[in-house]
Design a protein around this motif. Structure first.
Motif, mmCIF file in Angstrom:
data_model
loop_
_atom_site.group_PDB
_atom_site.id
_atom_site.type_symbol
_atom_site.label_atom_id
_atom_site.label_comp_id
_atom_site.label_asym_id
_atom_site.label_seq_id
_atom_site.Cartn_x
_atom_site.Cartn_y
_atom_site.Cartn_z
ATOM 1 N N MET A 1 0.846 -1.196 0.000
ATOM 2 C CA MET A 1 0.000 0.000 0.000
ATOM 3 C C MET A 1 0.880 1.244 0.000
ATOM 4 O O MET A 1 1.840 1.350 0.755
ATOM 5 C CB MET A 1 -0.907 -0.002 1.251
ATOM 6 N N ARG A 2 0.550 2.183 -0.879
ATOM 7 C CA ARG A 2 1.253 3.466 -0.950
ATOM 8 C C ARG A 2 0.397 4.511 -0.237
ATOM 9 O O ARG A 2 -0.796 4.667 -0.522
ATOM 10 C CB ARG A 2 1.499 3.898 -2.387
ATOM 11 N N VAL A 3 1.017 5.232 0.675
ATOM 12 C CA VAL A 3 0.287 6.197 1.501
ATOM 13 C C VAL A 3 0.880 7.581 1.310
ATOM 14 O O VAL A 3 2.080 7.802 1.545
ATOM 15 C CB VAL A 3 0.350 5.806 2.992
ATOM 16 N N LEU A 4 0.049 8.505 0.879
ATOM 17 C CA LEU A 4 0.451 9.904 0.708
ATOM 18 C C LEU A 4 0.085 10.672 1.966
ATOM 19 O O LEU A 4 -1.072 10.635 2.413
ATOM 20 C CB LEU A 4 -0.263 10.505 -0.506
ATOM 21 N N LEU A 5 1.047 11.363 2.552
ATOM 22 C CA LEU A 5 0.849 12.135 3.785
ATOM 23 C C LEU A 5 1.104 13.596 3.498
ATOM 24 O O LEU A 5 2.239 13.999 3.206
ATOM 25 C CB LEU A 5 1.802 11.624 4.871
ATOM 26 N N THR A 6 0.061 14.422 3.549
ATOM 27 C CA THR A 6 0.232 15.851 3.305
ATOM 28 C C THR A 6 0.678 16.570 4.584
ATOM 29 O O THR A 6 0.588 16.031 5.676
ATOM 30 C CB THR A 6 -1.070 16.495 2.794
ATOM 31 N N GLY A 7 1.147 17.795 4.402
ATOM 32 C CA GLY A 7 1.603 18.583 5.550
ATOM 33 C C GLY A 7 2.863 18.023 6.165
ATOM 34 O O GLY A 7 3.027 18.056 7.394
ATOM 35 N N GLY A 8 3.765 17.510 5.325
ATOM 36 C CA GLY A 8 4.916 16.741 5.798
ATOM 37 C C GLY A 8 5.809 17.431 6.802
ATOM 38 O O GLY A 8 6.497 16.760 7.580
ATOM 39 N N ASN A 9 5.825 18.769 6.802
ATOM 40 C CA ASN A 9 6.662 19.495 7.765
ATOM 41 C C ASN A 9 5.921 19.857 9.048
ATOM 42 O O ASN A 9 6.515 20.423 9.970
ATOM 43 C CB ASN A 9 7.219 20.776 7.138
ATOM 44 N N GLY A 10 4.636 19.559 9.118
ATOM 45 C CA GLY A 10 3.837 19.932 10.275
ATOM 46 C C GLY A 10 4.008 18.984 11.446
ATOM 47 O O GLY A 10 4.513 17.868 11.298
ATOM 48 N N MET A 11 3.557 19.425 12.605
ATOM 49 C CA MET A 11 3.700 18.638 13.825
ATOM 50 C C MET A 11 3.026 17.270 13.710
ATOM 51 O O MET A 11 3.625 16.245 14.044
ATOM 52 C CB MET A 11 3.106 19.408 15.014
ATOM 53 N N LEU A 12 1.795 17.232 13.225
ATOM 54 C CA LEU A 12 1.070 15.964 13.157
ATOM 55 C C LEU A 12 1.702 15.023 12.142
ATOM 56 O O LEU A 12 1.920 13.837 12.438
ATOM 57 C CB LEU A 12 -0.400 16.216 12.813
ATOM 58 N N ALA A 13 1.995 15.515 10.950
ATOM 59 C CA ALA A 13 2.576 14.658 9.920
ATOM 60 C C ALA A 13 3.939 14.128 10.337
ATOM 61 O O ALA A 13 4.263 12.952 10.103
ATOM 62 C CB ALA A 13 2.683 15.423 8.601
ATOM 63 N N ARG A 14 4.744 14.948 10.962
ATOM 64 C CA ARG A 14 6.065 14.491 11.397
ATOM 65 C C ARG A 14 5.932 13.425 12.483
ATOM 66 O O ARG A 14 6.704 12.464 12.530
ATOM 67 C CB ARG A 14 6.907 15.672 11.873
ATOM 68 N N SER A 15 4.930 13.572 13.339
ATOM 69 C CA SER A 15 4.692 12.559 14.371
ATOM 70 C C SER A 15 4.212 11.255 13.748
ATOM 71 O O SER A 15 4.587 10.166 14.195
ATOM 72 C CB SER A 15 3.663 13.073 15.389
ATOM 73 N N ILE A 16 3.379 11.352 12.724
ATOM 74 C CA ILE A 16 2.914 10.146 12.023
ATOM 75 C C ILE A 16 4.091 9.441 11.351
ATOM 76 O O ILE A 16 4.218 8.212 11.415
ATOM 77 C CB ILE A 16 1.831 10.504 10.990
ATOM 78 N N ALA A 17 4.976 10.201 10.718
ATOM 79 C CA ALA A 17 6.155 9.608 10.079
ATOM 80 C C ALA A 17 7.049 8.926 11.117
ATOM 81 O O ALA A 17 7.592 7.840 10.866
ATOM 82 C CB ALA A 17 6.928 10.681 9.320
ATOM 83 N N ASP A 18 7.204 9.548 12.281
ATOM 84 C CA ASP A 18 8.001 8.934 13.360
ATOM 85 C C ASP A 18 7.366 7.625 13.822
ATOM 86 O O ASP A 18 8.050 6.616 14.022
ATOM 87 C CB ASP A 18 8.119 9.899 14.544
ATOM 88 N N ALA A 19 6.043 7.639 14.008
ATOM 89 C CA ALA A 19 5.334 6.430 14.445
ATOM 90 C C ALA A 19 5.425 5.337 13.388
ATOM 91 O O ALA A 19 5.531 4.148 13.711
ATOM 92 C CB ALA A 19 3.869 6.762 14.746
ATOM 93 N N TRP A 20 5.402 5.725 12.137
ATOM 94 C CA TRP A 20 5.519 4.767 11.024
ATOM 95 C C TRP A 20 6.836 4.007 11.128
ATOM 96 O O TRP A 20 6.882 2.785 10.999
ATOM 97 C CB TRP A 20 5.448 5.525 9.704
#
Length: 308
Positions: A1-20
């Motif tokens: 599965m390919r997942v596109l995450l918008t707002g990559g520099n924002g607090m929420l997106a960066r936290s999601i990337a860390d959790a990933w």
């Protein structure tokens, strides 16, 4: 599965990337920032979506700000978010994206309504005027996701977080939310040996804040059950504190003490907007980080940002 995450520099997106990364998901996560595509540019968003061809979009991008910013520019907060969300959602539909997670806001709920707020309370009464523009844009996009799910049977879901805080927050006083602003003010007071800190409103308004890492880790862990989620879910801490409480917690975190000078002539927003997150709890949602621990990690992140 390919997942596109918008707002990559924002607090929420960066936290999601860390959790990933922490959870070792094998799916491909593709965070995008404004450098990759200006989400206010429809052509750029279409090209990005067609190029990436995601199976799932996690839409964490938005123009956000505190009370002062919303009061100063309601037209900008309304139109920028409408355009941004419209571009991303329409491009996702044209690219046949079958799964979409949209982040709403507790601002979508009516002013001074019953407590705690449940998902069906959206549009039940007038909104809080200080952030009405932003709230209207979030309601419109959330409704579109609901329509897509009903009309086409796609997994377009809306999560409504409480206010969030944590590392990588925006600590600027003109755009930052309460916790980030309180930490920045407390740190400044300590470094300047100030005798007081100014607080908008009377300090009695109550706010629910959730540590962003709790939301990010839950989302990544439970992403595969999106088809089972209801159309809209609150995801909040389940407890609130007064504005004064948050300032006092910020002072304790930085290790300083001074007077809090309230100004009732300044807008404070809704008196209370505690959310009922019991629907999400049926899908494993828990916000386990205490305010003390969350503040400590937020302050560490703030100090790191000062050194960069």
């Amino acid at each position: 599965m390919r997942v596109l995450l918008t707002g990559g520099n924002g607090m929420l997106a960066r936290s999601i990337a860390d959790a990933w990364r922490d959870q070792g998901r094998q799916d491909e996560l593709i965070p995008v920032t404004r450098a990759d595509a200006d989400l206010l540019d429809l052509v750029a968003v279409h090209e990005m979506m067609h190029s990436i061809k995601p199976d799932l979009v996690i839409h964490a991008a938005a123009r956000v700000g505190g009370i002062a910013a919303n009061v100063a520019d309601p037209t900008g907060f309304l139109m920028d978010n409408l355009r941004l969300d419209s571009n991303v959602l329409s491009s996702a539909m044209e690219s046949s994206v079958g799964k979409f997670i949209y982040f709403g806001s507790s601002c979508m709920y009516p002013k001074d309504y019953r407590q705690p707020l449940v998902e069906t309370d959206v549009l039940a009464a007038p909104l809080e005027p200080t952030n009405e523009g932003y709230a209207l844009s979030k309601i419109a996009a959330a409704r579109y996701c609901n329509y897509v799910a009903r009309q086409f049977g796609l997994d377009y879901r809306v999560l409504i977080p409480s206010n969030l805080y944590g590392p990588n927050d925006d600590y600027s006083l003109d755009r930052g939310h309460l916790v980030a602003a309180a930490i920045a003010k407390a740190h400044a007071a300590k470094t300047q040996s100030a005798s007081s800190i100014d607080v908008w409103g009377d300090g009695l308004a109550r706010r629910e804040f959730t540590y962003v890492g709790d939301l990010a880790h839950w989302l990544v862990e439970h992403l595969d059950s999106i088809s089972e989620w209801p159309s809209v879910m609150n995801v909040g801490k389940g407890e609130d504190h007064s504005v004064r409480d948050y300032y006092e917690a910020a002072l304790a975190t930085v290790g300083y003490d001074c007077e809090l000078v309230t100004d009732p002539t300044k807008p404070a927003g809704m008196h209370q907007k505690l959310m009922d997150s019991s629907l999400a709890m049926d899908f494993g949602w828990r916000a386990n980080t205490s305010l003390v621990d969350g503040m400590r990690q937020s302050y560490a992140g703030y100090l790191d940002s000062l050194e960069r």
